[in-house]
Scaffold this motif. Structure first.
Motif, mmCIF file in Angstrom:
data_model
loop_
_atom_site.group_PDB
_atom_site.id
_atom_site.type_symbol
_atom_site.label_atom_id
_atom_site.label_comp_id
_atom_site.label_asym_id
_atom_site.label_seq_id
_atom_site.Cartn_x
_atom_site.Cartn_y
_atom_site.Cartn_z
ATOM 1 N N UNK A 1 -10.549 10.284 -8.471
ATOM 2 C CA UNK A 1 -10.370 10.608 -9.887
ATOM 3 C C UNK A 1 -10.058 12.091 -10.056
ATOM 4 N N UNK A 2 -10.802 12.933 -9.355
ATOM 5 C CA UNK A 2 -10.577 14.373 -9.436
ATOM 6 C C UNK A 2 -9.177 14.728 -8.942
ATOM 7 N N UNK A 3 -8.777 14.142 -7.824
ATOM 8 C CA UNK A 3 -7.443 14.397 -7.275
ATOM 9 C C UNK A 3 -6.350 13.927 -8.237
ATOM 10 N N UNK A 4 -6.556 12.767 -8.857
ATOM 11 C CA UNK A 4 -5.599 12.255 -9.830
ATOM 12 C C UNK A 4 -5.449 13.176 -11.025
ATOM 13 N N UNK A 5 -6.576 13.728 -11.492
ATOM 14 C CA UNK A 5 -6.518 14.659 -12.623
ATOM 15 C C UNK A 5 -5.788 15.938 -12.246
ATOM 16 N N UNK A 6 -6.014 16.426 -11.034
ATOM 17 C CA UNK A 6 -5.322 17.634 -10.583
ATOM 18 C C UNK A 6 -3.813 17.393 -10.528
ATOM 19 N N UNK A 7 -3.420 16.243 -10.009
ATOM 20 C CA UNK A 7 -1.995 15.918 -9.919
ATOM 21 C C UNK A 7 -1.386 15.799 -11.313
ATOM 22 N N UNK A 8 -2.108 15.155 -12.235
ATOM 23 C CA UNK A 8 -1.583 14.998 -13.590
ATOM 24 C C UNK A 8 -1.446 16.350 -14.285
ATOM 25 N N UNK A 9 -2.428 17.221 -14.121
ATOM 26 C CA UNK A 9 -2.348 18.553 -14.734
ATOM 27 C C UNK A 9 -1.181 19.356 -14.168
ATOM 28 N N UNK A 10 -0.936 19.241 -12.872
ATOM 29 C CA UNK A 10 0.209 19.925 -12.265
ATOM 30 C C UNK A 10 1.514 19.361 -12.826
ATOM 31 N N UNK A 11 1.552 18.056 -13.031
ATOM 32 C CA UNK A 11 2.735 17.405 -13.606
ATOM 33 C C UNK A 11 2.976 17.910 -15.030
ATOM 34 N N UNK A 12 1.921 17.962 -15.827
ATOM 35 C CA UNK A 12 2.035 18.436 -17.213
ATOM 36 C C UNK A 12 2.494 19.889 -17.243
#
Length: 108
Positions: free
Chosen positions: A6-17
């Motif tokens: 979950x933490x890794x997914x959030x980091x990836x999404x924030x980088x995408x945004x």
């Protein structure tokens, strides 16, 4: 799915945004409309795929080439989205099957 996933997914999404926010305003507007469209009727494997990050890559290349966003995708954003997902099973397909009474789907 563990907490680390979950933490890794959030980091990836924030980088995408952050990549989306680095685009020019007209690209951001079109990206958000495409994202809204895809989240509503897009492919059911959208969260697992790389469609949105590929779209940002495509837009970044367009910016680097000095092209306008409508020069890249055309004037009809919905038609562009439909072409992106034409070979994928979509949420709209699932809904259509559920209301048409196709065997194997839940009945009302």
């Amino acid at each position: 799915m563990g907490i680390q996933d979950i933490i890794q997914g959030k980091k990836q999404w924030r980088a995408h945004v952050a990549r989306v926010q680095a685009l020019p305003p007209d690209y951001q507007i079109v990206y958000k409309e495409i994202q809204r469209y895809l989240f509503k009727v897009g492919p059911i494997d959208l969260p697992d795929g790389h469609l949105l990050s590929g779209l940002v890559d495509f837009f970044e290349e367009g910016v680097a080439a000095g092209k306008g966003v409508l020069g890249l995708i055309g004037n009809d954003v919905a038609a562009f989205c439909d072409d992106l997902v034409k070979d994928s099973r979509t949420n709209a397909d699932i809904y259509q099957e559920s209301i048409s009474g196709i065997p194997g789907t839940a009945e009302k």
